[in-house]
Scaffold this motif. Structure first.
Motif, PDB file in Angstrom:
ATOM      1  N   ASP A 197      -9.104  -6.970   5.744  1.00 41.61           N
ATOM      2  CA  ASP A 197      -9.748  -5.715   5.035  1.00 41.61           C
ATOM      3  C   ASP A 197      -9.194  -4.481   5.610  1.00 41.61           C
ATOM      4  O   ASP A 197      -9.174  -3.596   4.807  1.00 41.61           O
ATOM      5  CB  ASP A 197     -11.068  -5.765   5.688  1.00 41.61           C
ATOM      6  CG  ASP A 197     -12.215  -6.651   4.927  1.00 41.61           C
ATOM      7  OD1 ASP A 197     -11.718  -7.136   3.808  1.00 41.61           O
ATOM      8  OD2 ASP A 197     -13.194  -7.088   5.452  1.00 41.61           O
ATOM      9  N   LYS A 198      -8.265  -4.615   6.540  1.00 37.02           N
ATOM     10  CA  LYS A 198      -7.677  -3.389   7.271  1.00 37.02           C
ATOM     11  C   LYS A 198      -6.313  -3.150   6.656  1.00 37.02           C
ATOM     12  O   LYS A 198      -5.510  -2.417   6.797  1.00 37.02           O
ATOM     13  CB  LYS A 198      -7.518  -3.349   8.758  1.00 37.02           C
ATOM     14  CG  LYS A 198      -8.704  -3.271   9.485  1.00 37.02           C
ATOM     15  CD  LYS A 198      -8.582  -3.630  10.825  1.00 37.02           C
ATOM     16  CE  LYS A 198      -9.790  -3.737  11.713  1.00 37.02           C
ATOM     17  NZ  LYS A 198      -9.780  -4.151  13.181  1.00 37.02           N
ATOM     18  N   GLN A 199      -5.780  -4.114   5.703  1.00 34.68           N
ATOM     19  CA  GLN A 199      -4.448  -4.056   5.024  1.00 34.68           C
ATOM     20  C   GLN A 199      -4.590  -3.425   3.746  1.00 34.68           C
ATOM     21  O   GLN A 199      -5.695  -3.409   3.143  1.00 34.68           O
ATOM     22  CB  GLN A 199      -3.910  -5.540   5.001  1.00 34.68           C
ATOM     23  CG  GLN A 199      -3.974  -6.285   6.322  1.00 34.68           C
ATOM     24  CD  GLN A 199      -3.297  -5.361   7.373  1.00 34.68           C
ATOM     25  OE1 GLN A 199      -1.878  -5.184   7.290  1.00 34.68           O
ATOM     26  NE2 GLN A 199      -4.148  -5.559   8.487  1.00 34.68           N
ATOM     27  N   ALA A 200      -3.446  -3.039   3.081  1.00 31.07           N
ATOM     28  CA  ALA A 200      -3.432  -2.384   1.563  1.00 31.07           C
ATOM     29  C   ALA A 200      -3.053  -3.755   0.876  1.00 31.07           C
ATOM     30  O   ALA A 200      -2.038  -3.936   0.511  1.00 31.07           O
ATOM     31  CB  ALA A 200      -2.252  -1.549   1.606  1.00 31.07           C
ATOM     32  N   LEU A 201      -4.240  -4.478   0.622  1.00 32.97           N
ATOM     33  CA  LEU A 201      -4.246  -5.776  -0.052  1.00 32.97           C
ATOM     34  C   LEU A 201      -3.477  -5.603  -1.588  1.00 32.97           C
ATOM     35  O   LEU A 201      -2.683  -6.452  -1.996  1.00 32.97           O
ATOM     36  CB  LEU A 201      -5.388  -6.528  -0.061  1.00 32.97           C
ATOM     37  CG  LEU A 201      -5.960  -7.151   0.930  1.00 32.97           C
ATOM     38  CD1 LEU A 201      -7.078  -7.786   0.950  1.00 32.97           C
ATOM     39  CD2 LEU A 201      -4.723  -8.093   1.626  1.00 32.97           C
ATOM     40  N   LEU A 228       0.093  -4.945  -1.141  1.00 34.33           N
ATOM     41  CA  LEU A 228       0.892  -6.357  -0.748  1.00 34.33           C
ATOM     42  C   LEU A 228       0.763  -7.381  -2.026  1.00 34.33           C
ATOM     43  O   LEU A 228       1.856  -7.975  -2.056  1.00 34.33           O
ATOM     44  CB  LEU A 228       0.029  -6.750   0.354  1.00 34.33           C
ATOM     45  CG  LEU A 228       0.257  -6.225   1.654  1.00 34.33           C
ATOM     46  CD1 LEU A 228      -0.850  -6.752   2.877  1.00 34.33           C
ATOM     47  CD2 LEU A 228       1.820  -6.487   2.331  1.00 34.33           C
ATOM     48  N   ARG A 229      -0.239  -7.409  -2.714  1.00 37.55           N
ATOM     49  CA  ARG A 229      -0.175  -8.215  -3.888  1.00 37.55           C
ATOM     50  C   ARG A 229       0.867  -7.717  -4.939  1.00 37.55           C
ATOM     51  O   ARG A 229       1.346  -8.682  -5.733  1.00 37.55           O
ATOM     52  CB  ARG A 229      -1.821  -8.527  -4.586  1.00 37.55           C
ATOM     53  CG  ARG A 229      -2.550  -9.333  -3.601  1.00 37.55           C
ATOM     54  CD  ARG A 229      -4.039  -9.141  -3.910  1.00 37.55           C
ATOM     55  NE  ARG A 229      -4.846 -10.111  -3.122  1.00 37.55           N
ATOM     56  CZ  ARG A 229      -6.189  -9.859  -2.821  1.00 37.55           C
ATOM     57  NH1 ARG A 229      -6.771  -8.905  -3.374  1.00 37.55           N
ATOM     58  NH2 ARG A 229      -6.614 -10.875  -2.003  1.00 37.55           N
ATOM     59  N   THR A 230       1.024  -6.430  -5.155  1.00 41.63           N
ATOM     60  CA  THR A 230       1.809  -6.058  -5.933  1.00 41.63           C
ATOM     61  C   THR A 230       2.943  -6.412  -5.607  1.00 41.63           C
ATOM     62  O   THR A 230       4.046  -6.786  -6.480  1.00 41.63           O
ATOM     63  CB  THR A 230       1.602  -4.413  -6.200  1.00 41.63           C
ATOM     64  OG1 THR A 230       0.455  -4.232  -6.752  1.00 41.63           O
ATOM     65  CG2 THR A 230       2.557  -3.716  -7.321  1.00 41.63           C
ATOM     66  N   TYR A 231       3.486  -6.192  -4.328  1.00 37.28           N
ATOM     67  CA  TYR A 231       4.633  -6.596  -3.960  1.00 37.28           C
ATOM     68  C   TYR A 231       5.237  -8.117  -4.069  1.00 37.28           C
ATOM     69  O   TYR A 231       6.105  -8.562  -4.458  1.00 37.28           O
ATOM     70  CB  TYR A 231       4.793  -6.260  -2.255  1.00 37.28           C
ATOM     71  CG  TYR A 231       6.012  -6.792  -1.724  1.00 37.28           C
ATOM     72  CD1 TYR A 231       7.433  -6.448  -1.874  1.00 37.28           C
ATOM     73  CD2 TYR A 231       5.742  -8.109  -0.917  1.00 37.28           C
ATOM     74  CE1 TYR A 231       8.453  -7.234  -1.153  1.00 37.28           C
ATOM     75  CE2 TYR A 231       6.674  -8.702  -0.336  1.00 37.28           C
ATOM     76  CZ  TYR A 231       8.001  -8.483  -0.526  1.00 37.28           C
ATOM     77  OH  TYR A 231       9.166  -9.096   0.180  1.00 37.28           O
TER      78      TYR A 231
END
Length: 404
Positions: A294-298, A301-304
């Protein structure tokens, strides 16, 4: 392509890579590495909180029970389930698949009924339904895949008839990494009030946001170790409509309300499906992992991850000897064959070069045998996978060609 700094920062939360900085780990579809917050929570529980749940009335047990049920609510909200009671803890996706199949068989299926299982299914699901069909004389029908390795929805429609009771499919195929047309399939099943949908989300859960109500499935399950939370825990979503009609799959402590010499009265859901002492530490580890994520830029990250997958596929396509199985919709993994090479040999040589991949039939023999009887090589990513790891794989494949 260059690995972004935010990916490097994300990777630093996984101690495996601290000890193995040169690791080329491309087997994330088999299991992801556990994040530090989950490890910390496991250690904290066993060091300072260890007491069972739902049984004893002393302070430590009561506090654990309250925290344990709070995690159930947390997971329900994360999946957008109707109620926390829709969440059942299992030992993993395999036990969840078995639980669903056995419970549905007892509650809904009779000789002559039909269950549709897709060609893409993991053995945990495929074999379970196959064996139940053989034992109890209901018919197992197989939904084929198209040229893109996706379940053919038009053919699935043709299989559905008045005897169909259950449709089983995966969100993302374990053997190929191809995302299935799950939204269309669930919509199709939902149009038939007497048919139940079962979705294996084990390979999707770490790569795609999951909203079970929006999806409209009756069951959805996955393993925590596929999403940075460690082994020994599965999550099974059961919709209220069907859950109320099910009876227990296993028997033991906690799942009963009262027992006499002649009869037993079972507990309410979800407890009736959770016989025995649960894996409390792993439940807490999952909670810590969700808090961490929840604290990550998910979204970033998923786009990456998606861009890295496109980079991987483009690199593999430069080799005319390589056949990629599937053409679109790859999600977290991709499988390929190297001409004139057995998959196990490829995997062994890559391992000697320091590259970790999965080879063989991927617990999906019916599908993989239809693709290549020698098996396939599966490369699978996670949000912590580096561009350098993909480059190391490609360089290793180049060396394989020179060896040929």
């Amino acid at each position: 392509m260059v690995t972004p700094d935010y990916v490097v920062s994300f990777r630093q939360n996984f101690p495996y890579f601290t000890k193995n900085p040169d690791s080329c780990y491309l087997d994330n579809a088999a299991t992801t590495h556990i994040c530090q917050p989950a490890l910390d929570k496991i250690n904290e529980y066993y060091s300072f909180q260890h007491a069972t749940v739902h049984r004893s009335g002393h302070i430590a047990a009561t506090e654990n029970t309250n925290q344990f049920e709070a995690v159930r609510l947390q997971v329900a909200k994360w999946l957008n389930a109707e109620e926390k009671s829709n969440i059942v803890w299992t030992k993993g996706a395999t036990e969840a698949a078995n639980l669903v199949a056995h419970c549905l068989h007892h509650a809904f299926l009779q000789a002559g009924d039909e269950v549709i299982v897709s060609m893409t299914e993991h053995h945990a699901s495929f074999v379970t339904w196959q064996q139940l069909a053989l034992k109890y004389n209901f018919r197992l029908r197989i939904a084929p895949v198209d040229q893109h390795m996706k379940i053919d929805v038009d053919e699935l429609k043709k299989l559905i008839n008045k005897n169909t009771r259950v449709v089983v499919c995966c969100h993302v195929a374990n053997a190929t990494g191809v995302k299935q047309p799950i939204e269309k399939i669930c919509q199709l099943v939902k149009a038939h009030a007497n048919i139940i949908s079962v979705v294996d989300g084990a390979q999707a859960i770490n790569h795609i946001p999951v909203d079970v109500q929006s999806l409209g499935c009756d069951f959805y399950y996955f393993s925590a170790h596929k999403m940075y939370a460690g082994t020994g825990l599965g999550v099974l979503y059961t919709c209220s409509r069907v859950q109320e009609q099910l009876t227990p799959y296993q028997y033991g402590g906690e799942m009963v309300r009262s027992v006499s010499i002649t009869r037993s009265e079972f507990n309410q859901a979800p407890f009736m499906f959770e016989a025995g002492t649960p894996n409390i530490a792993s439940v807490y580890a999952l909670s810590a992992t969700l808090n961490f994520l929840d604290k990550q830029a998910l979204t970033q990250l998923r786009t990456y991850e998606h861009e890295l997958m496109q980079y991987l596929i483009a690199q593999l396509k430069q080799f005319p000897e390589i056949k990629i199985h599937g053409s679109e919709g790859f999600c977290g993994a991709v499988s390929f064959s190297l001409k004139d090479w057995h998959a196990y040999d490829v995997g062994e040589i890559l391992a000697q070069m320091g590259v970790a991949v999965r080879t063989g039939k991927h617990c999906a023999m019916p599908l993989v045998d239809s693709i290549n009887t020698n098996g396939t090589v599966r490369v699978s990513l996670a949000a912590y996978t580096l561009v350098e790891e993909i480059d190391k794989l490609i360089n290793a494949v180049k060396q394989l060609r020179e060896f040929l």
